[in-house]
Design an enzyme around this catalytic site. Structure first.
Site, short mmCIF file in Angstrom:
data_model
loop_
_atom_site.label_atom_id
_atom_site.label_comp_id
_atom_site.label_asym_id
_atom_site.label_seq_id
_atom_site.Cartn_x
_atom_site.Cartn_y
_atom_site.Cartn_z
N ASP A 141 0.84 -1.20 0.00
CA ASP A 141 0.00 0.00 0.00
C ASP A 141 0.87 1.25 0.00
O ASP A 141 0.47 2.29 0.50
CB ASP A 141 -0.93 -0.01 1.23
CG ASP A 141 -2.06 1.00 1.11
OD1 ASP A 141 -2.63 1.37 2.15
OD2 ASP A 141 -2.35 1.43 -0.02
N LYS A 144 2.70 3.50 -5.68
CA LYS A 144 2.13 2.47 -6.59
C LYS A 144 3.16 1.98 -7.61
O LYS A 144 3.07 0.85 -8.07
CB LYS A 144 0.88 3.01 -7.27
CG LYS A 144 -0.15 3.56 -6.29
CD LYS A 144 -0.40 2.64 -5.10
CE LYS A 144 -1.04 3.36 -3.92
NZ LYS A 144 -0.99 2.58 -2.67
N ASP A 169 -3.30 -3.06 -2.43
CA ASP A 169 -4.35 -2.06 -2.45
C ASP A 169 -4.23 -1.22 -3.73
O ASP A 169 -3.16 -1.13 -4.34
CB ASP A 169 -4.24 -1.13 -1.22
CG ASP A 169 -5.45 -0.22 -1.08
OD1 ASP A 169 -5.31 0.87 -0.48
OD2 ASP A 169 -6.54 -0.58 -1.56
N ASN A 170 -5.33 -0.60 -4.15
CA ASN A 170 -5.33 0.42 -5.21
C ASN A 170 -4.96 -0.07 -6.60
O ASN A 170 -4.39 0.70 -7.39
CB ASN A 170 -4.38 1.57 -4.84
CG ASN A 170 -4.61 2.09 -3.47
OD1 ASN A 170 -3.74 2.01 -2.59
ND2 ASN A 170 -5.80 2.62 -3.23
N GLU A 199 -11.54 4.09 -0.95
CA GLU A 199 -11.93 4.39 0.42
C GLU A 199 -12.78 5.67 0.49
O GLU A 199 -12.46 6.68 -0.10
CB GLU A 199 -10.71 4.53 1.35
CG GLU A 199 -9.61 5.44 0.86
CD GLU A 199 -8.52 4.70 0.11
OE1 GLU A 199 -8.81 3.65 -0.49
OE2 GLU A 199 -7.39 5.18 0.10
O1 719 Z 1 -0.71 7.10 -3.07
C1 719 Z 1 -1.26 6.32 -2.30
N1 719 Z 1 -0.58 5.62 -1.40
C2 719 Z 1 0.86 5.83 -1.26
C3 719 Z 1 1.21 5.56 0.16
C4 719 Z 1 2.35 6.01 0.67
C5 719 Z 1 2.68 5.77 2.09
O2 719 Z 1 3.76 4.84 2.15
C6 719 Z 1 4.99 5.49 2.43
N2 719 Z 1 5.95 4.98 1.44
C7 719 Z 1 5.91 5.15 0.10
N3 719 Z 1 6.92 4.47 -0.49
C8 719 Z 1 7.61 3.85 0.50
C9 719 Z 1 8.74 2.99 0.54
N4 719 Z 1 9.44 2.58 -0.56
C10 719 Z 1 9.24 3.14 -1.88
C11 719 Z 1 10.09 4.41 -2.00
O3 719 Z 1 11.43 4.07 -1.73
N5 719 Z 1 9.15 2.51 1.73
C12 719 Z 1 8.49 2.84 2.86
N6 719 Z 1 7.42 3.67 2.90
C13 719 Z 1 6.99 4.16 1.72
C14 719 Z 1 4.69 6.98 2.31
O4 719 Z 1 5.53 7.72 3.18
C15 719 Z 1 3.23 7.03 2.75
O5 719 Z 1 3.09 6.93 4.14
C16 719 Z 1 -2.73 6.15 -2.32
C17 719 Z 1 -3.48 7.09 -3.03
C18 719 Z 1 -4.87 7.01 -3.09
C19 719 Z 1 -5.61 8.02 -3.85
C20 719 Z 1 -6.66 7.63 -4.69
C21 719 Z 1 -7.38 8.58 -5.43
C22 719 Z 1 -7.06 9.92 -5.33
F1 719 Z 1 -7.75 10.85 -6.00
C23 719 Z 1 -6.01 10.32 -4.48
C24 719 Z 1 -5.29 9.37 -3.75
C25 719 Z 1 -5.54 5.98 -2.41
C26 719 Z 1 -4.79 5.04 -1.69
O6 719 Z 1 -5.40 4.02 -1.01
C27 719 Z 1 -3.39 5.10 -1.65
O7 719 Z 1 -2.71 4.13 -0.96
MG MG Z 2 -4.02 2.50 -0.46
#
Ligand code: 719
Ligand code: MG
Length: 214
Positions: A141, A144, A169-170, A199
């Site tokens: 999650d 993406k 997810d997603n 969600e």
């Molecule tokens: O973008 C979404 N999720 C991202 C989550 C990121 C979280 O995870 C952390 N994260 C990211 N990469 C890494 C990584 N490793 C990779 C980088 O090195 N290692 C560790 N942590 C990481 C971030 O710091 C955040 O805490 C999303 C959007 C919509 C959405 C839908 C429709 C819309 F219109 C708008 C938004 C709905 C959803 O359910 C979604 O999950």
């Molecule tokens: Mg999500």
């Protein structure tokens, strides 16, 4: 100073949820996101699908990629048997700090290991650092475009065994096209789509459950 959305979400939990009661923490966050401010938690509808996959698997070792505020961390950990462990990776220190407090409010800190850092850095260290052999369940999650590279990395690091389950997810919104193409066409996975909604909205989204065949 202005508060952030995760801080406001934490405040809602501390004011309305019962300490030590994961269900009330989950309900409070869903109420906040429905009536106050949308946030990218897996939410209650997809959350029920997540719950059913976890309950059916009864996993001993779970990995979550992308903790954010800890909503799905609390959902998963609340269903784990006593000695099971959930390792959740979060590389944003502010989100990690909020998630730690939400996980603690739910009373689940003994089942959850929140590791601050990037999945790409930590996946190769899982065995040596945390004594993990393989994961029974991985919940994806995070960003993406990182689902596919991190899945390949987990395969290369021998963190998946015959029967390990990836739950993503997603896969529709925002979408993870390269990951979907991979798990649905690779002979090494049995993949299944659980249709749901983004969600707190009426837009389509869903979870993809992919069983690693070894
Ligand atoms: O973008 C979404 N999720 C991202 C989550 C990121 C979280 O995870 C952390 N994260 C990211 N990469 C890494 C990584 N490793 C990779 C980088 O090195 N290692 C560790 N942590 C990481 C971030 O710091 C955040 O805490 C999303 C959007 C919509 C959405 C839908 C429709 C819309 F219109 C708008 C938004 C709905 C959803 O359910 C979604 O999950
Ligand atoms: Mg999500």
């Amino acid at each position: 100073t202005q508060s952030t959305r995760p801080q406001r979400l934490l405040g809602a939990v501390q004011q309305n949820a019962t300490r030590g009661d994961p269900r009330s923490v989950v309900k409070t966050i869903d109420q906040f996101c429905k009536h106050k401010e949308w946030a990218m938690n897996v939410g209650d509808e997809k959350g029920c699908i997540l719950d059913s996959v976890v309950s059916e698997l009864n996993p001993a070792t779970v990995l979550e990629l992308g903790t954010y505020c800890g909503y799905s961390t609390v959902r998963i950990a609340s269903l784990l048997p006593p000695h099971a462990r959930l390792i959740t990776l979060e590389f944003n220190p502010h989100f990690a700090a909020v998630a730690r407090q939400i996980i603690a409010w739910a009373g689940l800190q003994d089942k959850v290991l929140l590791v601050e850092g990037a999945s790409g850095d930590w996946i190769p260290k899982m065995k040596e650092q945390f004594g993990v052999k393989t994961f029974d369940l991985v919940f994806l999650d995070h960003w993406k475009d990182r689902y596919l590279p991190d899945t390949k990395l987990m395969e290369e690091c021998g963190l998946l065994r015959k029967g390990s389950v990836l739950l993503a997810d997603n896969v529709v919104c925002p979408g993870t096209p390269d990951y979907l193409q991979y798990v649905r066409n690779s002979p090494r996975y049995n993949s299944q789509y659980f249709r749901s909604h983004l969600e707190y909205t009426k837009a389509e989204d869903g979870l993809e459950k992919s069983v690693f065949l070894g």
